[in-house]
Design a protein around this motif. Sequence first.
Motif, mmCIF file in Angstrom:
data_model
loop_
_atom_site.group_PDB
_atom_site.id
_atom_site.type_symbol
_atom_site.label_atom_id
_atom_site.label_comp_id
_atom_site.label_asym_id
_atom_site.label_seq_id
_atom_site.Cartn_x
_atom_site.Cartn_y
_atom_site.Cartn_z
ATOM 1 N N THR A 1 -11.616 1.660 -57.861
ATOM 2 C CA THR A 1 -12.126 1.908 -59.218
ATOM 3 C C THR A 1 -13.340 2.826 -59.173
ATOM 4 O OG1 THR A 1 -11.351 -0.257 -59.972
ATOM 5 C CG2 THR A 1 -13.075 0.805 -61.286
ATOM 6 N N ASN A 2 -14.242 2.570 -58.228
ATOM 7 C CA ASN A 2 -15.445 3.392 -58.076
ATOM 8 C C ASN A 2 -15.097 4.846 -57.787
ATOM 9 O OD1 ASN A 2 -18.146 4.173 -57.659
ATOM 10 N ND2 ASN A 2 -18.031 3.663 -55.494
ATOM 11 N N ILE A 3 -14.174 5.073 -56.849
ATOM 12 C CA ILE A 3 -13.799 6.437 -56.458
ATOM 13 C C ILE A 3 -13.155 7.185 -57.623
ATOM 14 C CG2 ILE A 3 -12.289 7.802 -54.959
ATOM 15 C CD1 ILE A 3 -12.692 5.566 -52.842
ATOM 16 N N VAL A 4 -12.214 6.522 -58.311
ATOM 17 C CA VAL A 4 -11.519 7.168 -59.437
ATOM 18 C C VAL A 4 -12.506 7.513 -60.551
ATOM 19 C CG1 VAL A 4 -9.815 6.811 -61.268
ATOM 20 C CG2 VAL A 4 -9.297 6.087 -58.930
ATOM 21 N N LEU A 5 -13.386 6.560 -60.864
ATOM 22 C CA LEU A 5 -14.354 6.798 -61.944
ATOM 23 C C LEU A 5 -15.416 7.811 -61.547
ATOM 24 C CD1 LEU A 5 -14.824 3.200 -63.422
ATOM 25 C CD2 LEU A 5 -13.414 5.080 -64.285
ATOM 26 N N ASP A 6 -15.788 7.873 -60.252
ATOM 27 C CA ASP A 6 -16.704 8.918 -59.782
ATOM 28 C C ASP A 6 -16.143 10.296 -60.116
ATOM 29 O OD1 ASP A 6 -19.162 8.180 -58.687
ATOM 30 O OD2 ASP A 6 -18.241 7.426 -56.858
ATOM 31 N N ALA A 7 -14.887 10.507 -59.766
ATOM 32 C CA ALA A 7 -14.240 11.802 -60.037
ATOM 33 C C ALA A 7 -14.182 12.068 -61.537
ATOM 34 C CB ALA A 7 -12.835 11.804 -59.429
ATOM 35 N N LEU A 8 -13.833 11.048 -62.311
ATOM 36 C CA LEU A 8 -13.707 11.219 -63.765
ATOM 37 C C LEU A 8 -15.053 11.504 -64.415
ATOM 38 C CD1 LEU A 8 -11.787 10.978 -66.255
ATOM 39 C CD2 LEU A 8 -12.434 8.562 -66.359
ATOM 40 N N PHE A 9 -16.058 10.693 -64.101
ATOM 41 C CA PHE A 9 -17.359 10.822 -64.765
ATOM 42 C C PHE A 9 -18.136 12.059 -64.316
ATOM 43 C CE2 PHE A 9 -17.586 5.903 -65.249
ATOM 44 C CZ PHE A 9 -16.722 5.983 -66.338
ATOM 45 N N ILE A 10 -18.030 12.410 -63.023
ATOM 46 C CA ILE A 10 -18.834 13.522 -62.500
ATOM 47 C C ILE A 10 -18.126 14.861 -62.661
ATOM 48 C CG2 ILE A 10 -19.924 14.480 -60.433
ATOM 49 C CD1 ILE A 10 -20.374 11.626 -59.457
ATOM 50 N N ILE A 11 -16.856 14.931 -62.292
ATOM 51 C CA ILE A 11 -16.136 16.207 -62.323
ATOM 52 C C ILE A 11 -15.639 16.545 -63.726
ATOM 53 C CG2 ILE A 11 -14.172 17.514 -61.402
ATOM 54 C CD1 ILE A 11 -14.348 15.780 -58.885
ATOM 55 N N ALA B 1 -19.951 4.461 -62.377
ATOM 56 C CA ALA B 1 -18.723 4.210 -61.611
ATOM 57 C C ALA B 1 -18.926 3.078 -60.610
ATOM 58 C CB ALA B 1 -18.288 5.488 -60.892
ATOM 59 N N THR B 2 -20.089 3.059 -59.973
ATOM 60 C CA THR B 2 -20.393 2.028 -58.977
ATOM 61 C C THR B 2 -20.439 0.637 -59.591
ATOM 62 O OG1 THR B 2 -21.633 3.560 -57.575
ATOM 63 C CG2 THR B 2 -22.117 1.219 -57.321
ATOM 64 N N ILE B 3 -21.176 0.482 -60.688
ATOM 65 C CA ILE B 3 -21.324 -0.875 -61.248
ATOM 66 C C ILE B 3 -20.019 -1.372 -61.869
ATOM 67 C CG2 ILE B 3 -23.787 -0.522 -61.614
ATOM 68 C CD1 ILE B 3 -23.203 -0.507 -64.651
ATOM 69 N N LEU B 4 -19.190 -0.474 -62.402
ATOM 70 C CA LEU B 4 -17.899 -0.914 -62.938
ATOM 71 C C LEU B 4 -16.990 -1.426 -61.822
ATOM 72 C CD1 LEU B 4 -17.235 1.832 -65.662
ATOM 73 C CD2 LEU B 4 -17.800 -0.581 -66.031
ATOM 74 N N GLY B 5 -17.052 -0.783 -60.655
ATOM 75 C CA GLY B 5 -16.308 -1.272 -59.499
ATOM 76 C C GLY B 5 -16.805 -2.638 -59.046
ATOM 77 N N GLN B 6 -18.130 -2.816 -59.052
ATOM 78 C CA GLN B 6 -18.719 -4.098 -58.661
ATOM 79 C C GLN B 6 -18.346 -5.213 -59.631
ATOM 80 O OE1 GLN B 6 -22.799 -2.831 -58.614
ATOM 81 N NE2 GLN B 6 -22.778 -2.308 -56.431
ATOM 82 N N ILE B 7 -18.308 -4.894 -60.915
ATOM 83 C CA ILE B 7 -17.923 -5.890 -61.926
ATOM 84 C C ILE B 7 -16.480 -6.340 -61.710
ATOM 85 C CG2 ILE B 7 -17.444 -6.211 -64.393
ATOM 86 C CD1 ILE B 7 -19.918 -4.392 -64.933
ATOM 87 N N LEU B 8 -15.602 -5.400 -61.411
ATOM 88 C CA LEU B 8 -14.196 -5.746 -61.177
ATOM 89 C C LEU B 8 -14.051 -6.664 -59.961
ATOM 90 C CD1 LEU B 8 -11.208 -5.432 -61.873
ATOM 91 C CD2 LEU B 8 -11.158 -3.374 -60.436
ATOM 92 N N ALA C 1 -10.120 -11.906 -50.281
ATOM 93 C CA ALA C 1 -11.462 -11.317 -50.342
ATOM 94 C C ALA C 1 -11.392 -9.808 -50.180
ATOM 95 C CB ALA C 1 -12.348 -11.928 -49.260
ATOM 96 N N MET C 2 -10.546 -9.357 -49.271
ATOM 97 C CA MET C 2 -10.382 -7.930 -49.034
ATOM 98 C C MET C 2 -9.827 -7.227 -50.279
ATOM 99 S SD MET C 2 -7.720 -6.081 -46.427
ATOM 100 C CE MET C 2 -6.340 -6.587 -47.479
ATOM 101 N N ILE C 3 -8.823 -7.836 -50.899
ATOM 102 C CA ILE C 3 -8.193 -7.224 -52.075
ATOM 103 C C ILE C 3 -9.203 -7.036 -53.202
ATOM 104 C CG2 ILE C 3 -6.522 -7.644 -53.937
ATOM 105 C CD1 ILE C 3 -4.732 -8.973 -51.785
ATOM 106 N N SER C 4 -10.054 -8.038 -53.407
ATOM 107 C CA SER C 4 -11.053 -7.935 -54.478
ATOM 108 C C SER C 4 -12.027 -6.784 -54.223
ATOM 109 C CB SER C 4 -11.817 -9.253 -54.625
ATOM 110 O OG SER C 4 -12.663 -9.478 -53.521
ATOM 111 N N MET C 5 -12.416 -6.601 -52.956
ATOM 112 C CA MET C 5 -13.333 -5.518 -52.599
ATOM 113 C C MET C 5 -12.646 -4.158 -52.725
ATOM 114 S SD MET C 5 -16.304 -6.786 -51.882
ATOM 115 C CE MET C 5 -17.112 -5.505 -50.947
#
Length: 459
Positions: free
Chosen positions: A180-190, A202-209, A170-174
């Motif tokens: 994914t959220n953190i990496v995509l935040d940097a990519l999409f925003i910066i 970025a948030t919803i893609l992390g949730q989907i994963l 359960a921890m690994i999935s979270m």
Amino acid sequence: MSTNEISRNPLADGKIDVLLRKFAVPSVIAMLVNALYNMVDQMFIGNFVGTLGNAATNVTFPITTMSIAMALLIGQGGASKQNLELGAGNKKKAETAVGNMLVMGIVASTIITIVSLLFLEPLLIAFGSSKQVLPYAVEYGRIIIIGIPFAVLGTCLNNSIRADTSAKFAMISMVAGAITNIVLDALFIIVFHMGMSGAALATILGQILTCCISLTYVKRYKHIKITKECFKVEGKVCATICALGLAPCINQLSMFVVQIVVNNLMKFYGARSSYGEDIPIACIGIVMKINMVFMAIVIGVGQGTQPIVSYNYGAAAYKRCRKTYIAAAKANIIISVIFFILFQTMPQQILAMFGNGSKEYIEFGVKCFRINLFMTFVNGMQPLTSIFFTSIGKATKGAFIALTRQIIFLLPLAVILPKFMGIEGILFAAPVADLMAFILVIVFVVYEFKLMKKSEQVA
């Protein structure tokens, strides 16, 4: 399931401290990851969009809180039912509980998504958005809402996976979703300069994963087997799940109500102070997100007790239930004291993580931390106790404890105190409510422990 099979379950005879570490550590990490979804968004938005962006995430957050409330109602309720039935030796009933939980999660999250998309702007205005903040909130909210079904289903599955003694999975999935959220935040925003939309995407893609990884566990349960028959909805099972999950759900719904009321109070009294409308909303939003990190840890410890307490209560091993609660309470007190020191000594440094602002912004932000979070050192007990009563099947008591801090104590104080103290009165309402809730929790636990000891004597 035979008696010998039940005894082989580590929940029945494993050392309490070892079991608590096994379940609590992954649960804490998973809860922290969940809290980081919103906090990381706000950090990137604060630094690259500004104060209005921070305020926008705050007025959007009640929608997220509502979806979390539904996930906890169904997920924690389903996990408690799963363990209570396994502890009593009812394997088939445990399997049905999980199947019904998944169906409920899909249906409920779809309804929340549709309603939120249809009424987004009126909802955001009701949540305290000003005219300046509204465009940012709409841009962020439209995307965040799309991820609700994945977030709810992922959370439900995570609770059930932990109940199946696979807390590490359960921890690994979270964690995978959070990274994914953190990496995509940097990519999409910066890099791509996508602003509010980038943070939400970025948030919803992390949730989907996270959801997709968790779904792979459905065929890998250790103590139950999920078949098509498990997904046949049974009214009594759904009602029991909702009853058992009511306490954590009410806790989140209480936060939902408090967020809306506090945002509107901050807007009203802020406009009549030197801070203006938007600074108080932005600052209280940051304080709430940071406090979520603390709450994620103490709730994670509480969730770590759930499989142990539910199983042993179902097996009438009441002494093990008490020992589990006491061990978790000691851990939460230590955690609470550490965060209290942090909030009182480093508020400006924490605030700076979310971007720079005016002198008034920093001044009010520091006040928020030091006053609003003054009773942090006792705040680990209420969520732990609420989860404890839910885990032993006493949903009404768990729900009442969940209501005390937010609704019964905090809301009236937040409305009354600012009439005499101005905007600072909203801040002072929180520590007074925290102290009152803590005293009530002690009374409830002492009484419940006495009942358990009487039951042991009768047996």
